[in-house]
Design a protein around this motif. Structure first.
Motif, PDB file in Angstrom:
ATOM      1  N   PRO A 166       0.724  -1.401   0.013  1.00  0.00           N
ATOM      2  CA  PRO A 166      -0.019  -0.175   0.101  1.00  0.00           C
ATOM      3  C   PRO A 166       0.854   1.430   0.012  1.00  0.00           C
ATOM      4  N   GLU A 167       1.953   1.198   0.599  1.00  0.00           N
ATOM      5  CA  GLU A 167       2.733   2.480   0.938  1.00  0.00           C
ATOM      6  C   GLU A 167       3.496   2.839  -0.616  1.00  0.00           C
ATOM      7  N   GLN A 168       3.453   1.937  -1.374  1.00  0.00           N
ATOM      8  CA  GLN A 168       4.380   1.919  -2.664  1.00  0.00           C
ATOM      9  C   GLN A 168       3.314   2.331  -3.757  1.00  0.00           C
ATOM     10  N   GLY A 186      10.774  -7.389  -1.331  1.00  0.00           N
ATOM     11  CA  GLY A 186      10.576  -8.786  -1.148  1.00  0.00           C
ATOM     12  C   GLY A 186       8.981  -8.981  -1.003  1.00  0.00           C
ATOM     13  N   SER A 187       8.552  -8.380  -0.434  1.00  0.00           N
ATOM     14  CA  SER A 187       7.090  -8.428  -0.212  1.00  0.00           C
ATOM     15  C   SER A 187       6.017  -8.346  -1.499  1.00  0.00           C
ATOM     16  N   ALA A 188       6.332  -7.310  -2.153  1.00  0.00           N
ATOM     17  CA  ALA A 188       5.713  -7.136  -3.689  1.00  0.00           C
ATOM     18  C   ALA A 188       6.191  -8.199  -4.554  1.00  0.00           C
ATOM     19  N   MET A 209      15.680 -12.388  -8.007  1.00  0.00           N
ATOM     20  CA  MET A 209      16.821 -13.302  -8.667  1.00  0.00           C
ATOM     21  C   MET A 209      16.609 -14.482  -8.534  1.00  0.00           C
ATOM     22  N   THR A 210      15.603 -14.964  -7.674  1.00  0.00           N
ATOM     23  CA  THR A 210      15.449 -16.540  -7.402  1.00  0.00           C
ATOM     24  C   THR A 210      14.233 -17.240  -7.740  1.00  0.00           C
ATOM     25  N   PRO A 211      14.127 -18.486  -7.868  1.00  0.00           N
ATOM     26  CA  PRO A 211      13.213 -19.085  -8.061  1.00  0.00           C
ATOM     27  C   PRO A 211      12.381 -19.499  -6.990  1.00  0.00           C
ATOM     28  N   ARG A 228       3.407 -20.649  10.348  1.00  0.00           N
ATOM     29  CA  ARG A 228       4.622 -21.211   9.883  1.00  0.00           C
ATOM     30  C   ARG A 228       4.518 -20.910   8.359  1.00  0.00           C
ATOM     31  N   LYS A 229       5.936 -20.718   7.916  1.00  0.00           N
ATOM     32  CA  LYS A 229       6.253 -20.313   6.729  1.00  0.00           C
ATOM     33  C   LYS A 229       6.684 -21.463   5.888  1.00  0.00           C
ATOM     34  N   THR A 230       6.150 -21.510   4.517  1.00  0.00           N
ATOM     35  CA  THR A 230       6.450 -22.654   3.612  1.00  0.00           C
ATOM     36  C   THR A 230       7.293 -21.974   2.429  1.00  0.00           C
TER      37      THR A 230
HETATM   38  P1  NAD Z   1       9.702  -5.366   2.117  1.00  0.00           P
HETATM   39  O1  NAD Z   1       9.185  -5.455   0.708  1.00  0.00           O
HETATM   40  O2  NAD Z   1       8.373  -5.733   3.105  1.00  0.00           O
HETATM   41  O3  NAD Z   1       9.585  -3.742   2.333  1.00  0.00           O
HETATM   42  C1  NAD Z   1       9.596  -3.191   3.639  1.00  0.00           C
HETATM   43  C2  NAD Z   1       8.823  -1.705   3.832  1.00  0.00           C
HETATM   44  O4  NAD Z   1       9.497  -0.790   2.943  1.00  0.00           O
HETATM   45  C3  NAD Z   1       7.426  -1.775   2.819  1.00  0.00           C
HETATM   46  O5  NAD Z   1       6.689  -1.017   3.735  1.00  0.00           O
HETATM   47  C4  NAD Z   1       7.819  -1.138   1.511  1.00  0.00           C
HETATM   48  O6  NAD Z   1       6.689  -0.648   0.849  1.00  0.00           O
HETATM   49  C5  NAD Z   1       8.912  -0.182   2.049  1.00  0.00           C
HETATM   50  N1  NAD Z   1       9.759   0.116   0.947  1.00  0.00           N
HETATM   51  C6  NAD Z   1      10.459  -0.912   0.202  1.00  0.00           C
HETATM   52  N2  NAD Z   1      11.208   0.094  -0.871  1.00  0.00           N
HETATM   53  C7  NAD Z   1      11.220   1.181  -0.260  1.00  0.00           C
HETATM   54  C8  NAD Z   1      11.736   2.274  -0.941  1.00  0.00           C
HETATM   55  N3  NAD Z   1      12.776   2.267  -1.717  1.00  0.00           N
HETATM   56  N4  NAD Z   1      11.474   3.585  -0.342  1.00  0.00           N
HETATM   57  C9  NAD Z   1      10.608   3.564   0.727  1.00  0.00           C
HETATM   58  N5  NAD Z   1       9.924   2.632   1.275  1.00  0.00           N
HETATM   59  C10 NAD Z   1      10.377   1.246   0.487  1.00  0.00           C
HETATM   60  O7  NAD Z   1      10.873  -5.821   2.810  1.00  0.00           O
HETATM   61  P2  NAD Z   1      12.168  -6.649   2.126  1.00  0.00           P
HETATM   62  O8  NAD Z   1      12.864  -6.557   3.196  1.00  0.00           O
HETATM   63  O9  NAD Z   1      12.445  -6.055   0.817  1.00  0.00           O
HETATM   64  O10 NAD Z   1      11.351  -8.079   1.719  1.00  0.00           O
HETATM   65  C11 NAD Z   1      11.088  -9.028   2.734  1.00  0.00           C
HETATM   66  C12 NAD Z   1      10.355 -10.241   2.257  1.00  0.00           C
HETATM   67  O11 NAD Z   1      10.896 -10.816   1.104  1.00  0.00           O
HETATM   68  C13 NAD Z   1       9.959 -11.275   3.301  1.00  0.00           C
HETATM   69  O12 NAD Z   1       8.719 -11.666   3.300  1.00  0.00           O
HETATM   70  C14 NAD Z   1      10.947 -12.223   2.779  1.00  0.00           C
HETATM   71  O13 NAD Z   1      10.866 -13.706   3.053  1.00  0.00           O
HETATM   72  C15 NAD Z   1      10.853 -12.181   1.231  1.00  0.00           C
HETATM   73  N6  NAD Z   1      12.210 -12.613   0.520  1.00  0.00           N
HETATM   74  C16 NAD Z   1      12.052 -13.745  -0.310  1.00  0.00           C
HETATM   75  C17 NAD Z   1      13.157 -13.875  -1.235  1.00  0.00           C
HETATM   76  C18 NAD Z   1      13.253 -15.165  -1.986  1.00  0.00           C
HETATM   77  O14 NAD Z   1      13.999 -15.538  -2.594  1.00  0.00           O
HETATM   78  N7  NAD Z   1      11.990 -15.695  -2.156  1.00  0.00           N
HETATM   79  C19 NAD Z   1      14.573 -13.343  -0.836  1.00  0.00           C
HETATM   80  C20 NAD Z   1      14.573 -12.375   0.047  1.00  0.00           C
HETATM   81  C21 NAD Z   1      13.333 -11.936   0.634  1.00  0.00           C
END
Ligand code: NAD
Length: 353
Positions: free
Chosen positions: A42-44, A96-98, A125-127, A136-138
Motif C-alpha cells: 500500500p505504501e508504494q 521482497g513483499s511485492a 533473482m531467485t526461483p 509457519r512459513k512454507t
Molecule cells: P518489504 O518488501 O516488506 O519492504 C519493507 C517496507 O519498505 C515496505 O513497507 C515497503 O513498502 C517499503 N519500501 C520498500 N522499498 C522502499 C523504498 N525504496 N523507499 C521507501 N520505502 C520502501 O521488505 P524486504 O525486506 O524487501 O522483503 C522482505 C520479504 O521478502 C520477506 O517476506 C522475505 O521472506 C522475502 N524474501 C524472499 C526471497 C526469495 O528469494 N523468495 C528473498 C529475500 C526476501
C-alpha cells in the motif's frame, strides 16, 4: 585438489542503470505483454502508479495489497484478481513483499513477471517462493516464479529509510555469506558472493552516512543483485533456517531479523568455513567478521535484540524445536546447546559469544 562442481545458469534479463525505470515500457514490449497486473505494498502504490503510467493502456489492475511474508489469504486474493483481470503478465514494484506476491501469482497461474526492486532483499533473482499460513512459513522452488526481466534503478532506493537500508543490505550480505559456504556452490557463485560482500561492506557505511549518495546506492544495489543471484543458485544454511523459523513463528520483520541473527551465525560458522572467512575478512578489512558486523550494525543504528523486534521472551524453545525438526545444510554441526546460545544472545541483543 581437482575441481568438482555443478553450475546451472538461470534464464532472466537484468537491466541495471540509474534511470532504468524509464525503460519499463520497452521491457514489457520485449516480452509482448498486453494486460498487466501491477503489485506493490500500500505504501508504494503511488510509486507503482507513476512508474507504470507510460503503460496505462495495458494496465488491467493495480493491486497494492502486498504484505510481508505473503500470507496465504493475501496470495489467494491476488491470484483471483489477476484471473478476473485476464492478466497476461505481472509487474512487481517494491521489495521482497511485492515480488513475493508476484511470485505467488506466477506459481498458480504461470504468468511471467517484470520486477522493479526497491530494496536489497534479492528475491527478484531467485526461483524461491514463500507463503505463510497460521504460524509457519512454507517455501519452495519453481522456475516459473523467477521474473523474466529485472529492472534495477538505484535512484528508486534513495527513499529507502536509513535503518531499512542498513538491515536490507545485511539481509543481502547474509545471502552472500551463506553462498560462500554452501554445499552446492560453484566457482562462479563463489566469485559472485565474494564480490557481493565486498560491494555491500563498502557501500553500507556510505549509505548510512548519506542516504542520498547515488554512487553508494548503486554499489549497494549491485551487491544486492549479486547476493540475490547466489541465493537463487545455492542452498542456504543455518542463518536462513533460523530467520525462516523466526519470521514464520513470530511474524518478525524480515531484514531486521537477518541483521540480528547474522553476526551470531557467522561467529559460529566461520571457524569451520575458511573460504567464507577469508572473503568476509577481506570485505570488512577486519578479523572476526561476525563480531565486526555486530558492532558495525549496532553503531549504524540497527536493533540487535530480537525481543525488541517482537520475539517473545519464552520463544527460544519454539525456534530451537522448529530448527531441529528438519535437517539443513551447515558447514559446522549444530547442537541444541549451540542453538540455544545463538538464539538466546540474539534475543537479548548480546554481542556474539
Ligand atoms: P518489504 O518488501 O516488506 O519492504 C519493507 C517496507 O519498505 C515496505 O513497507 C515497503 O513498502 C517499503 N519500501 C520498500 N522499498 C522502499 C523504498 N525504496 N523507499 C521507501 N520505502 C520502501 O521488505 P524486504 O525486506 O524487501 O522483503 C522482505 C520479504 O521478502 C520477506 O517476506 C522475505 O521472506 C522475502 N524474501 C524472499 C526471497 C526469495 O528469494 N523468495 C528473498 C529475500 C526476501
Amino acid at each position: 585438489m581437482t575441481h568438482e562442481f555443478v553450475h546451472e545458469s538461470r534464464p532472466g534479463r537484468v537491466v541495471f542503470a540509474v534511470g532504468a525505470r524509464t525503460r519499463l515500457a520497452e521491457e514489457v514490449d520485449r516480452l509482448g505483454l498486453r494486460r498487466l497486473i501491477v503489485v506493490c505494498t500500500p505504501e508504494q502504490a503511488d510509486l507503482a502508479a507513476e512508474l507504470t503510467l507510460p503503460l496505462r493502456d495495458r494496465i488491467a489492475a493495480l493491486h497494492p495489497h502486498a504484505t510481508r511474508h505473503v500470507p496465504t489469504a493475501v496470495a489467494a486474493t491476488a491470484v483471483a484478481r489477476s484471473r478476473e483481470a485476464s492478466a497476461d503478465g505481472c509487474i512487481a514494484v517494491g521489495g521482497g513483499s511485492a515480488i513475493g506476491l508476484a511470485k505467488a501469482i506466477a506459481k498458480d497461474t504461470g504468468l511471467p513477471s517484470v520486477a522493479v526492486p526497491t530494496t536489497y532483499a534479492g528475491s527478484e533473482m531467485t526461483p524461491i517462493w514463500g507463503l505463510t499460513g497460521a504460524d509457519r512459513k512454507t517455501t519452495g522452488r519453481d522456475p516459473r516464479v523467477l521474473p523474466s526481466t529485472v529492472l534495477y534503478d538505484p535512484a528508486l532506493t534513495l527513499t529507502l529509510p536509513s535503518r531499512l537500508s542498513l538491515t536490507s543490505g545485511i539481509n543481502a550480505l547474509a545471502h552472500a555469506a551463506e553462498a560462500l559456504y554452501a554445499p552446492d556452490g560453484s566457482p562462479i557463485t563463489a566469485l559472485m558472493a565474494a564480490e557481493s560482500a565486498r560491494a555491500l561492506a563498502g557501500a553500507l557505511p556510505r549509505v548510512a552516512a548519506d542516504p542520498r549518495d547515488l554512487e553508494a546506492r548503486s554499489d549497494a544495489l549491485y551487491g544486492a543483485w549479486l547476493a540475490g543471484s547466489v541465493l537463487g543458485a545455492t542452498t542456504m544454511s543455518l542463518h536462513h533456517k533460523l530467520c525462516h523459523v523466526l519470521g514464520g513463528a513470530f511474524d518478525l520483520p524480515h531484514a531486521e531479523t537477518h541483521t540480528a541473527i547474522l553476526p551470531h551465525v557467522l561467529a559460529f560458522n566461520l571457524p569451520a568455513a575458511a573460504r567464507a572467512r577469508t572473503a568476509l575478512e577481506s570485505a570488512f578489512g577486519a578479523a572476526d567478521p561476525g563480531g565486526h558486523l555486530f558492532h558495525l550494525a549496532e553503531d549504524l543504528g540497527a536493533e540487535m535484540s530480537l525481543a525488541a523486534l517482537g520475539m517473545p521472551e519464552d520463544g527460544v524453545d519454539t525456534v530451537v524445536a522448529q530448527a531441529l525438526a528438519t535437517p539443513y545444510a551447515n558447514p559446522r554441526p549444530v547442537t541444541e546447546t549451540d542453538l540455544r546460545a545463538m538464539v538466546g544472545n540474539a534475543l537479548t541483543g548480546e554481542a556474539p559469544a
